[in-house]
Design a protein around this motif. Structure first.
Motif, PDB file in Angstrom:
ATOM      1  N   MET A  17       0.855  -1.196   0.000  1.00  0.00           N
ATOM      2  CA  MET A  17       0.000   0.000   0.000  1.00  0.00           C
ATOM      3  C   MET A  17       0.883   1.236   0.000  1.00  0.00           C
ATOM      4  SD  MET A  17      -3.204   0.872   0.023  1.00  0.00           S
ATOM      5  CE  MET A  17      -4.007  -0.596   0.634  1.00  0.00           C
ATOM      6  N   SER A  18       0.578   2.201  -0.839  1.00  0.00           N
ATOM      7  CA  SER A  18       1.422   3.393  -0.937  1.00  0.00           C
ATOM      8  C   SER A  18       0.584   4.660  -0.937  1.00  0.00           C
ATOM      9  CB  SER A  18       2.269   3.333  -2.212  1.00  0.00           C
ATOM     10  OG  SER A  18       1.437   3.222  -3.355  1.00  0.00           O
ATOM     11  N   PHE A  19      -0.359   4.740   0.013  1.00  0.00           N
ATOM     12  CA  PHE A  19      -1.191   5.925   0.121  1.00  0.00           C
ATOM     13  C   PHE A  19      -0.815   6.694   1.382  1.00  0.00           C
ATOM     14  CE2 PHE A  19      -3.853   2.909  -2.248  1.00  0.00           C
ATOM     15  CZ  PHE A  19      -4.115   3.671  -3.361  1.00  0.00           C
ATOM     16  N   PRO A  20      -0.955   8.025   1.440  1.00  0.00           N
ATOM     17  CA  PRO A  20      -1.348   8.851   0.296  1.00  0.00           C
ATOM     18  C   PRO A  20      -0.140   9.332  -0.496  1.00  0.00           C
ATOM     19  CG  PRO A  20      -1.300  10.169   2.269  1.00  0.00           C
ATOM     20  CD  PRO A  20      -0.909   8.767   2.683  1.00  0.00           C
ATOM     21  N   LEU A  21      -0.345   9.624  -1.748  1.00  0.00           N
ATOM     22  CA  LEU A  21       0.624  10.275  -2.630  1.00  0.00           C
ATOM     23  C   LEU A  21       1.971   9.573  -2.664  1.00  0.00           C
ATOM     24  CD1 LEU A  21      -0.149  13.985  -1.600  1.00  0.00           C
ATOM     25  CD2 LEU A  21      -1.166  12.655  -3.447  1.00  0.00           C
ATOM     26  N   GLY A  22       1.950   8.267  -2.612  1.00  0.00           N
ATOM     27  CA  GLY A  22       3.184   7.525  -2.760  1.00  0.00           C
ATOM     28  C   GLY A  22       3.997   7.376  -1.491  1.00  0.00           C
ATOM     29  N   TYR A  23       3.583   8.008  -0.387  1.00  0.00           N
ATOM     30  CA  TYR A  23       4.314   7.870   0.864  1.00  0.00           C
ATOM     31  C   TYR A  23       3.933   6.559   1.537  1.00  0.00           C
ATOM     32  CZ  TYR A  23       5.527  12.787   0.415  1.00  0.00           C
ATOM     33  OH  TYR A  23       6.008  13.974  -0.028  1.00  0.00           O
ATOM     34  N   THR A  24       4.852   5.981   2.247  1.00  0.00           N
ATOM     35  CA  THR A  24       4.584   4.706   2.904  1.00  0.00           C
ATOM     36  C   THR A  24       4.973   4.769   4.372  1.00  0.00           C
ATOM     37  OG1 THR A  24       6.787   3.874   2.321  1.00  0.00           O
ATOM     38  CG2 THR A  24       4.995   3.403   0.790  1.00  0.00           C
ATOM     39  N   GLY A  25       4.523   3.778   5.110  1.00  0.00           N
ATOM     40  CA  GLY A  25       4.939   3.608   6.489  1.00  0.00           C
ATOM     41  C   GLY A  25       4.628   4.778   7.392  1.00  0.00           C
ATOM     42  N   PRO A  26       5.596   5.185   8.223  1.00  0.00           N
ATOM     43  CA  PRO A  26       5.363   6.234   9.218  1.00  0.00           C
ATOM     44  C   PRO A  26       4.912   7.561   8.625  1.00  0.00           C
ATOM     45  CG  PRO A  26       7.408   5.078   9.670  1.00  0.00           C
ATOM     46  CD  PRO A  26       6.946   4.612   8.329  1.00  0.00           C
ATOM     47  N   VAL A  27       5.451   7.925   7.454  1.00  0.00           N
ATOM     48  CA  VAL A  27       5.086   9.210   6.851  1.00  0.00           C
ATOM     49  C   VAL A  27       3.599   9.249   6.528  1.00  0.00           C
ATOM     50  CG1 VAL A  27       5.482  10.774   4.913  1.00  0.00           C
ATOM     51  CG2 VAL A  27       7.402   9.530   5.910  1.00  0.00           C
ATOM     52  N   SER A  28       3.099   8.159   5.950  1.00  0.00           N
ATOM     53  CA  SER A  28       1.679   8.069   5.636  1.00  0.00           C
ATOM     54  C   SER A  28       0.838   8.176   6.900  1.00  0.00           C
ATOM     55  CB  SER A  28       1.381   6.754   4.922  1.00  0.00           C
ATOM     56  OG  SER A  28       0.005   6.600   4.699  1.00  0.00           O
ATOM     57  N   GLY A  29       1.267   7.481   7.962  1.00  0.00           N
ATOM     58  CA  GLY A  29       0.540   7.531   9.224  1.00  0.00           C
ATOM     59  C   GLY A  29       0.507   8.927   9.819  1.00  0.00           C
ATOM     60  N   ILE A  30       1.628   9.637   9.734  1.00  0.00           N
ATOM     61  CA  ILE A  30       1.699  10.998  10.280  1.00  0.00           C
ATOM     62  C   ILE A  30       0.779  11.934   9.503  1.00  0.00           C
ATOM     63  CG2 ILE A  30       3.195  13.018  10.546  1.00  0.00           C
ATOM     64  CD1 ILE A  30       5.478  11.030  11.167  1.00  0.00           C
ATOM     65  N   ILE A  31       0.798  11.824   8.171  1.00  0.00           N
ATOM     66  CA  ILE A  31      -0.043  12.697   7.346  1.00  0.00           C
ATOM     67  C   ILE A  31      -1.525  12.452   7.639  1.00  0.00           C
ATOM     68  CG2 ILE A  31      -0.780  13.200   4.979  1.00  0.00           C
ATOM     69  CD1 ILE A  31       2.092  12.628   4.093  1.00  0.00           C
ATOM     70  N   LEU A  32      -1.925  11.196   7.612  1.00  0.00           N
ATOM     71  CA  LEU A  32      -3.328  10.875   7.866  1.00  0.00           C
ATOM     72  C   LEU A  32      -3.726  11.207   9.305  1.00  0.00           C
ATOM     73  CD1 LEU A  32      -3.625   7.468   5.972  1.00  0.00           C
ATOM     74  CD2 LEU A  32      -4.438   9.710   5.238  1.00  0.00           C
ATOM     75  N   GLY A  33      -2.796  11.015  10.249  1.00  0.00           N
ATOM     76  CA  GLY A  33      -3.076  11.348  11.642  1.00  0.00           C
ATOM     77  C   GLY A  33      -3.302  12.839  11.837  1.00  0.00           C
ATOM     78  N   LEU A  34      -2.502  13.660  11.169  1.00  0.00           N
ATOM     79  CA  LEU A  34      -2.675  15.109  11.261  1.00  0.00           C
ATOM     80  C   LEU A  34      -4.023  15.538  10.672  1.00  0.00           C
ATOM     81  CD1 LEU A  34       0.920  16.336  10.297  1.00  0.00           C
ATOM     82  CD2 LEU A  34      -0.178  16.514  12.541  1.00  0.00           C
ATOM     83  N   ILE A  35      -4.372  14.946   9.538  1.00  0.00           N
ATOM     84  CA  ILE A  35      -5.658  15.275   8.919  1.00  0.00           C
ATOM     85  C   ILE A  35      -6.810  14.864   9.827  1.00  0.00           C
ATOM     86  CG2 ILE A  35      -7.204  14.770   6.971  1.00  0.00           C
ATOM     87  CD1 ILE A  35      -4.670  14.409   5.252  1.00  0.00           C
ATOM     88  N   PHE A  36      -6.725  13.655  10.375  1.00  0.00           N
ATOM     89  CA  PHE A  36      -7.784  13.151  11.247  1.00  0.00           C
ATOM     90  C   PHE A  36      -7.888  13.984  12.526  1.00  0.00           C
ATOM     91  CE2 PHE A  36      -9.559   9.717  14.114  1.00  0.00           C
ATOM     92  CZ  PHE A  36     -10.822   9.737  13.549  1.00  0.00           C
ATOM     93  N   GLY A  37      -6.736  14.349  13.090  1.00  0.00           N
ATOM     94  CA  GLY A  37      -6.725  15.182  14.283  1.00  0.00           C
ATOM     95  C   GLY A  37      -7.353  16.539  14.027  1.00  0.00           C
ATOM     96  N   TYR A  38      -7.075  17.108  12.847  1.00  0.00           N
ATOM     97  CA  TYR A  38      -7.669  18.394  12.472  1.00  0.00           C
ATOM     98  C   TYR A  38      -9.192  18.285  12.399  1.00  0.00           C
ATOM     99  CZ  TYR A  38      -8.871  22.442   9.600  1.00  0.00           C
ATOM    100  OH  TYR A  38      -9.456  23.590   9.112  1.00  0.00           O
ATOM    101  N   VAL A  39      -9.670  17.194  11.798  1.00  0.00           N
ATOM    102  CA  VAL A  39     -11.117  16.970  11.694  1.00  0.00           C
ATOM    103  C   VAL A  39     -11.740  16.819  13.072  1.00  0.00           C
ATOM    104  CG1 VAL A  39     -12.894  15.374  10.874  1.00  0.00           C
ATOM    105  CG2 VAL A  39     -10.977  15.962   9.386  1.00  0.00           C
ATOM    106  N   LEU A  40     -11.081  16.055  13.953  1.00  0.00           N
ATOM    107  CA  LEU A  40     -11.606  15.848  15.299  1.00  0.00           C
ATOM    108  C   LEU A  40     -11.682  17.160  16.070  1.00  0.00           C
ATOM    109  CD1 LEU A  40      -9.856  12.546  16.460  1.00  0.00           C
ATOM    110  CD2 LEU A  40     -12.197  12.836  15.650  1.00  0.00           C
ATOM    111  N   GLU A  41     -10.643  17.978  15.956  1.00  0.00           N
ATOM    112  CA  GLU A  41     -10.626  19.258  16.667  1.00  0.00           C
ATOM    113  C   GLU A  41     -11.734  20.169  16.157  1.00  0.00           C
ATOM    114  OE1 GLU A  41      -9.850  22.560  18.939  1.00  0.00           O
ATOM    115  OE2 GLU A  41      -9.251  20.480  19.232  1.00  0.00           O
ATOM    116  N   ASN A  42     -11.920  20.202  14.838  1.00  0.00           N
ATOM    117  CA  ASN A  42     -12.951  21.058  14.273  1.00  0.00           C
ATOM    118  C   ASN A  42     -14.357  20.556  14.608  1.00  0.00           C
ATOM    119  OD1 ASN A  42     -12.131  23.393  12.173  1.00  0.00           O
ATOM    120  ND2 ASN A  42     -10.515  21.866  12.298  1.00  0.00           N
ATOM    121  N   ALA A  43     -14.473  19.255  14.901  1.00  0.00           N
ATOM    122  CA  ALA A  43     -15.770  18.702  15.304  1.00  0.00           C
ATOM    123  C   ALA A  43     -16.029  18.916  16.790  1.00  0.00           C
ATOM    124  CB  ALA A  43     -15.821  17.215  14.972  1.00  0.00           C
TER     125      ALA A  43
END
Length: 200
Positions: free
Chosen positions: A1-27
Protein backbone atom coordinates in the motif's frame (compact mmCIF):
# COMPACT_ATOMS: atom_id res chain seq x y z
CA UNK A 1 0.00 0.00 0.00
CA UNK A 2 1.42 3.39 -0.94
CA UNK A 3 -1.19 5.92 0.12
CA UNK A 4 -1.35 8.85 0.30
CA UNK A 5 0.62 10.28 -2.63
CA UNK A 6 3.18 7.52 -2.76
CA UNK A 7 4.31 7.87 0.86
CA UNK A 8 4.58 4.71 2.90
CA UNK A 9 4.94 3.61 6.49
CA UNK A 10 5.36 6.23 9.22
CA UNK A 11 5.09 9.21 6.85
CA UNK A 12 1.68 8.07 5.64
CA UNK A 13 0.54 7.53 9.22
CA UNK A 14 1.70 11.00 10.28
CA UNK A 15 -0.04 12.70 7.35
CA UNK A 16 -3.33 10.87 7.87
CA UNK A 17 -3.08 11.35 11.64
CA UNK A 18 -2.67 15.11 11.26
CA UNK A 19 -5.66 15.27 8.92
CA UNK A 20 -7.78 13.15 11.25
CA UNK A 21 -6.72 15.18 14.28
CA UNK A 22 -7.67 18.39 12.47
CA UNK A 23 -11.12 16.97 11.69
CA UNK A 24 -11.61 15.85 15.30
CA UNK A 25 -10.63 19.26 16.67
CA UNK A 26 -12.95 21.06 14.27
CA UNK A 27 -15.77 18.70 15.30
CA UNK A 28 -15.24 19.79 18.92
CA UNK A 29 -13.73 16.50 20.08
CA UNK A 30 -10.93 18.32 21.88
CA UNK A 31 -13.45 18.74 24.73
CA UNK A 32 -14.34 15.89 27.05
CA UNK A 33 -17.88 17.27 27.27
CA UNK A 34 -18.60 16.09 23.71
CA UNK A 35 -18.09 12.40 24.43
CA UNK A 36 -19.87 12.41 27.77
CA UNK A 37 -22.83 14.22 26.14
CA UNK A 38 -22.95 11.44 23.52
CA UNK A 39 -22.99 8.79 26.25
CA UNK A 40 -25.93 10.63 27.81
CA UNK A 41 -27.67 10.72 24.39
CA UNK A 42 -27.74 14.53 24.47
CA UNK A 43 -25.30 15.27 21.63
CA UNK A 44 -24.94 12.92 18.67
CA UNK A 45 -21.95 14.67 17.06
CA UNK A 46 -19.55 11.88 18.08
CA UNK A 47 -21.70 9.19 16.48
CA UNK A 48 -22.23 11.21 13.31
CA UNK A 49 -18.56 12.10 12.80
CA UNK A 50 -17.17 8.66 13.61
CA UNK A 51 -19.87 6.81 11.65
CA UNK A 52 -19.22 9.10 8.68
CA UNK A 53 -15.52 8.27 8.94
CA UNK A 54 -16.40 4.56 8.91
CA UNK A 55 -18.58 5.00 5.82
CA UNK A 56 -15.92 6.99 3.95
CA UNK A 57 -13.25 4.40 4.80
CA UNK A 58 -15.52 1.49 3.86
CA UNK A 59 -16.57 3.19 0.62
CA UNK A 60 -12.95 3.85 -0.25
CA UNK A 61 -12.00 0.22 0.39
CA UNK A 62 -14.92 -1.08 -1.69
CA UNK A 63 -13.98 1.27 -4.53
CA UNK A 64 -10.33 0.22 -4.45
CA UNK A 65 -11.37 -3.43 -4.42
CA UNK A 66 -13.64 -2.82 -7.41
CA UNK A 67 -10.77 -1.15 -9.28
CA UNK A 68 -8.50 -4.09 -8.49
CA UNK A 69 -6.04 -1.96 -6.52
CA UNK A 70 -6.38 -4.07 -3.36
CA UNK A 71 -7.84 -7.44 -2.48
CA UNK A 72 -9.61 -8.58 0.68
CA UNK A 73 -6.88 -11.18 1.07
CA UNK A 74 -4.34 -8.34 1.34
CA UNK A 75 -6.02 -6.97 4.48
CA UNK A 76 -5.73 -8.35 7.99
CA UNK A 77 -9.17 -9.16 9.39
CA UNK A 78 -8.86 -10.37 13.01
CA UNK A 79 -11.00 -13.07 14.53
CA UNK A 80 -13.47 -12.16 17.27
CA UNK A 81 -12.54 -13.30 20.77
CA UNK A 82 -15.87 -13.01 22.58
CA UNK A 83 -14.73 -12.77 26.22
CA UNK A 84 -11.61 -10.76 25.56
CA UNK A 85 -13.45 -8.28 23.32
CA UNK A 86 -16.27 -7.97 25.86
CA UNK A 87 -13.87 -7.25 28.71
CA UNK A 88 -11.93 -4.76 26.59
CA UNK A 89 -15.14 -3.05 25.50
CA UNK A 90 -16.35 -2.65 29.09
CA UNK A 91 -13.01 -1.32 30.32
CA UNK A 92 -12.54 1.20 27.53
CA UNK A 93 -16.21 2.21 27.79
CA UNK A 94 -15.85 2.95 31.50
CA UNK A 95 -12.63 4.84 30.85
CA UNK A 96 -14.23 6.97 28.14
CA UNK A 97 -17.30 7.68 30.30
CA UNK A 98 -15.21 8.73 33.30
CA UNK A 99 -12.47 10.59 31.43
CA UNK A 100 -14.51 12.05 28.59
CA UNK A 101 -12.00 11.02 25.93
CA UNK A 102 -10.88 8.08 23.82
CA UNK A 103 -7.15 7.63 23.12
CA UNK A 104 -7.33 9.64 19.88
CA UNK A 105 -9.37 12.55 21.20
CA UNK A 106 -7.19 12.81 24.31
CA UNK A 107 -4.22 13.56 22.05
CA UNK A 108 -6.32 16.16 20.24
CA UNK A 109 -7.19 17.70 23.60
CA UNK A 110 -3.54 17.70 24.69
CA UNK A 111 -2.38 19.49 21.56
CA UNK A 112 -5.29 21.90 21.97
CA UNK A 113 -3.74 22.91 25.27
CA UNK A 114 -6.09 21.05 27.63
CA UNK A 115 -4.57 19.63 30.80
CA UNK A 116 -7.23 16.95 31.18
CA UNK A 117 -6.05 15.45 27.88
CA UNK A 118 -2.61 14.93 29.42
CA UNK A 119 -4.15 13.44 32.58
CA UNK A 120 -6.20 11.03 30.45
CA UNK A 121 -3.10 9.95 28.49
CA UNK A 122 -1.23 9.31 31.74
CA UNK A 123 -4.21 7.25 32.87
CA UNK A 124 -3.99 5.22 29.65
CA UNK A 125 -0.29 4.56 30.28
CA UNK A 126 -0.87 3.50 33.90
CA UNK A 127 -3.88 1.37 32.93
CA UNK A 128 -1.94 -0.32 30.12
CA UNK A 129 0.94 -1.19 32.44
CA UNK A 130 -1.50 -2.47 35.07
CA UNK A 131 -3.43 -4.59 32.57
CA UNK A 132 -0.20 -5.98 31.12
CA UNK A 133 0.90 -7.08 34.57
CA UNK A 134 -2.22 -9.22 35.11
CA UNK A 135 -2.86 -10.33 31.52
CA UNK A 136 -0.96 -13.60 31.84
CA UNK A 137 -3.43 -14.74 34.49
CA UNK A 138 -6.48 -14.15 32.25
CA UNK A 139 -4.94 -14.87 28.85
CA UNK A 140 -6.38 -18.37 28.45
CA UNK A 141 -9.85 -17.09 29.44
CA UNK A 142 -9.66 -14.08 27.08
CA UNK A 143 -8.78 -16.25 24.05
CA UNK A 144 -11.09 -19.13 24.98
CA UNK A 145 -14.31 -18.25 23.12
CA UNK A 146 -13.53 -17.54 19.46
CA UNK A 147 -16.21 -16.07 17.22
CA UNK A 148 -16.30 -15.85 13.41
CA UNK A 149 -12.83 -16.42 12.02
CA UNK A 150 -11.62 -13.33 10.19
CA UNK A 151 -14.91 -12.53 8.45
CA UNK A 152 -15.80 -9.15 7.02
CA UNK A 153 -19.33 -7.82 7.57
CA UNK A 154 -20.48 -8.63 4.00
CA UNK A 155 -19.19 -12.19 4.40
CA UNK A 156 -20.86 -12.56 7.79
CA UNK A 157 -24.23 -11.29 6.51
CA UNK A 158 -23.93 -13.01 3.10
CA UNK A 159 -24.59 -9.70 1.35
CA UNK A 160 -22.68 -7.81 -1.35
CA UNK A 161 -20.40 -5.06 -0.10
CA UNK A 162 -22.49 -2.29 -1.67
CA UNK A 163 -25.61 -3.53 0.17
CA UNK A 164 -23.85 -3.46 3.54
CA UNK A 165 -22.54 0.03 2.81
CA UNK A 166 -26.06 1.10 1.86
CA UNK A 167 -27.45 -0.25 5.14
CA UNK A 168 -24.81 1.59 7.14
CA UNK A 169 -25.52 4.78 5.21
CA UNK A 170 -29.24 4.37 5.95
CA UNK A 171 -28.46 4.05 9.68
CA UNK A 172 -26.47 7.30 9.56
CA UNK A 173 -29.24 9.14 7.72
CA UNK A 174 -31.98 7.88 10.07
CA UNK A 175 -30.02 8.71 13.22
CA UNK A 176 -29.12 12.11 11.78
CA UNK A 177 -32.73 12.86 10.98
CA UNK A 178 -34.11 11.67 14.32
CA UNK A 179 -31.53 13.52 16.41
CA UNK A 180 -31.92 16.66 14.31
CA UNK A 181 -35.69 16.55 14.85
CA UNK A 182 -35.22 16.01 18.57
CA UNK A 183 -32.81 18.93 18.85
CA UNK A 184 -35.21 21.19 16.95
CA UNK A 185 -38.05 20.19 19.26
CA UNK A 186 -35.98 20.89 22.36
CA UNK A 187 -34.91 24.28 21.01
CA UNK A 188 -38.50 25.15 20.16
CA UNK A 189 -39.59 24.10 23.64
CA UNK A 190 -36.93 26.24 25.27
CA UNK A 191 -37.83 29.20 23.09
CA UNK A 192 -41.53 28.83 24.00
CA UNK A 193 -40.69 28.60 27.68
CA UNK A 194 -38.50 31.70 27.49
CA UNK A 195 -41.23 33.64 25.64
CA UNK A 196 -43.85 32.60 28.20
CA UNK A 197 -41.59 33.64 31.07
CA UNK A 198 -41.01 37.05 29.55
CA UNK A 199 -44.69 37.65 28.88
CA UNK A 200 -46.18 35.89 31.87
Amino acid sequence: MSFPLGYTGPVSGIILGLIFGYVLENAGFGSGCKLTAQLRFKDWAVFKVMFTAILVSAGGLYLLQGLGVIQVSDMFVPSVFIWGSSLGGVLIGVGMAVGGYCPGTSIVALFSGKLDGLVFLLGIAIGTLGFNSVFSSIESWAWKQVGPDGLTLPQLLHLPAWAVWGLLFAVLVIVGYLTRTGMSTRKAGKASGSFAAQNG
